[in-house]
Scaffold this active site. Sequence first.
Site, mmCIF file in Angstrom:
data_model
loop_
_atom_site.group_PDB
_atom_site.id
_atom_site.type_symbol
_atom_site.label_atom_id
_atom_site.label_comp_id
_atom_site.label_asym_id
_atom_site.label_seq_id
_atom_site.Cartn_x
_atom_site.Cartn_y
_atom_site.Cartn_z
ATOM 1 N N VAL A 84 -7.237 5.700 2.440
ATOM 2 C CA VAL A 84 -6.319 5.069 3.389
ATOM 3 C C VAL A 84 -5.313 4.203 2.642
ATOM 4 O O VAL A 84 -4.198 3.988 3.097
ATOM 5 C CB VAL A 84 -7.093 4.239 4.441
ATOM 6 C CG1 VAL A 84 -7.832 3.072 3.800
ATOM 7 C CG2 VAL A 84 -6.170 3.736 5.536
ATOM 8 N N GLY A 171 -5.671 -5.024 11.566
ATOM 9 C CA GLY A 171 -5.402 -3.649 11.957
ATOM 10 C C GLY A 171 -6.626 -2.966 12.525
ATOM 11 O O GLY A 171 -7.518 -3.605 13.084
ATOM 12 N N PRO A 199 4.421 -10.097 16.456
ATOM 13 C CA PRO A 199 3.361 -10.576 17.348
ATOM 14 C C PRO A 199 3.042 -9.544 18.429
ATOM 15 O O PRO A 199 3.928 -8.822 18.894
ATOM 16 C CB PRO A 199 3.957 -11.853 17.959
ATOM 17 C CG PRO A 199 5.065 -12.252 17.033
ATOM 18 C CD PRO A 199 5.605 -10.987 16.453
ATOM 19 N N ARG A 264 -8.543 -4.989 -0.202
ATOM 20 C CA ARG A 264 -8.154 -4.695 -1.569
ATOM 21 C C ARG A 264 -8.562 -5.858 -2.461
ATOM 22 O O ARG A 264 -8.363 -7.025 -2.121
ATOM 23 C CB ARG A 264 -6.639 -4.447 -1.674
ATOM 24 C CG ARG A 264 -6.216 -3.088 -1.142
ATOM 25 C CD ARG A 264 -6.718 -1.972 -2.045
ATOM 26 N NE ARG A 264 -6.411 -0.642 -1.538
ATOM 27 C CZ ARG A 264 -7.222 0.079 -0.777
ATOM 28 N NH1 ARG A 264 -8.376 -0.426 -0.385
ATOM 29 N NH2 ARG A 264 -6.881 1.294 -0.394
ATOM 30 N N HIS A 313 -17.146 -0.488 -4.098
ATOM 31 C CA HIS A 313 -16.080 0.155 -3.315
ATOM 32 C C HIS A 313 -16.620 1.380 -2.571
ATOM 33 O O HIS A 313 -16.114 2.493 -2.707
ATOM 34 C CB HIS A 313 -14.925 0.552 -4.231
ATOM 35 C CG HIS A 313 -13.615 0.667 -3.504
ATOM 36 N ND1 HIS A 313 -12.400 0.420 -4.091
ATOM 37 C CD2 HIS A 313 -13.318 1.022 -2.226
ATOM 38 C CE1 HIS A 313 -11.424 0.601 -3.224
ATOM 39 N NE2 HIS A 313 -11.965 0.977 -2.075
ATOM 40 N N GLY A 315 -17.241 1.305 0.958
ATOM 41 C CA GLY A 315 -17.160 1.017 2.387
ATOM 42 C C GLY A 315 -17.118 2.249 3.266
ATOM 43 O O GLY A 315 -17.653 2.253 4.374
#
Length: 352
Positions: A84, A171, A199, A264, A313, A315
């Site tokens: 991603v 997000g 916003p 990150r 890393h 996830g």
Amino acid sequence: MAMNAARLRKIVVCKDLGSAMPLLTERDDLEVIRWTEDRPCDRAWLLENVVGASGIVVCFQDQVDRELVNAAGPSLRVVSTISVGYDHIDLKVMAEHKIQIGYTPDILTDAVADSAVMLALMASRRTGETTSFVKNNQWPVFNWMPFAFCGPQLSTTPFSPTRTVGFLGFGRIAHAVLARLAAFGITHCIYTPRPGAAPQPARDAQLQARHRLAALTPVDLPTLARASDVLFVLAPGGARTRHLVDAPFLRQMKATSVLVNNGRGSVVDSAALARALAEGWIWGAGLDVVDEEPEVTAAHPLVGEPRCVVIPHIGSATLETRAEMAGLTAQNVLAGVLGEPVPVALEYSALI
């Protein structure tokens, strides 16, 4: 045969896509060149083999820059990354050459959200310390005390009815984490959006109602640091976000707060975080990403911190998610080399 071969569209694959590879290799209109070794793709090999390619399959370890694009030549139409993130791709160069970028958002949202909650629990409940305690044969001689190995509780209790969860970056993955935390009785949500994001009060009102929160509020970075009981770092990498979580930020956090980074590694200053943990500025940290990765050894200051849980890393590392990511990566590169719209393309013009 030579004429047919000349018409083949060439795809260079830097990471084997497992069960998704037949989508490419079983077509008679493609020439697929694969890096087959069990290590990161060799740069010299890639530069040599990419000449004349219409598509390239990469991962976050492969730098897609001007050198690579020039080596490929004018035939290059698409770069498809099994990730991603897109920090490894030079967006300006892609724009200059009108090259499509395929990537794999959404698919990994649930897997990463699961791991973020896991890391929050592991860090708050001192899993790094306690698992080492058992492995080192210390349990048989342990003198139990009422507050031994205690840590802050993620869920609310009658004696502690308020919990504030913070997000740096708000997000898809952050929303999925919030949905999971609703079951823990989280009462307040605060977030600092990506730089430049507009916003979204209507969206926030919907999320607040759906998860029965007392409040859901966008805040500045100092407020995010001061008010978060658990802070999830889910911002993208790059120059604009590098070391947003630094020593001044960490000094403002609560002594009982937990920091989780599934975004990150570059967003968090490793040296500052190590000091924050060693000196007790915050309670603990759970990290799926580290600024210096993959050069993270036992000598790294965060690996040695008892209240820091570091995983490599992973996830999105579920069987289901990785298979879907590989399939989409293959579909993206295939569409691009055939001159069709990439199914899931990065709209990168606004990011440049």
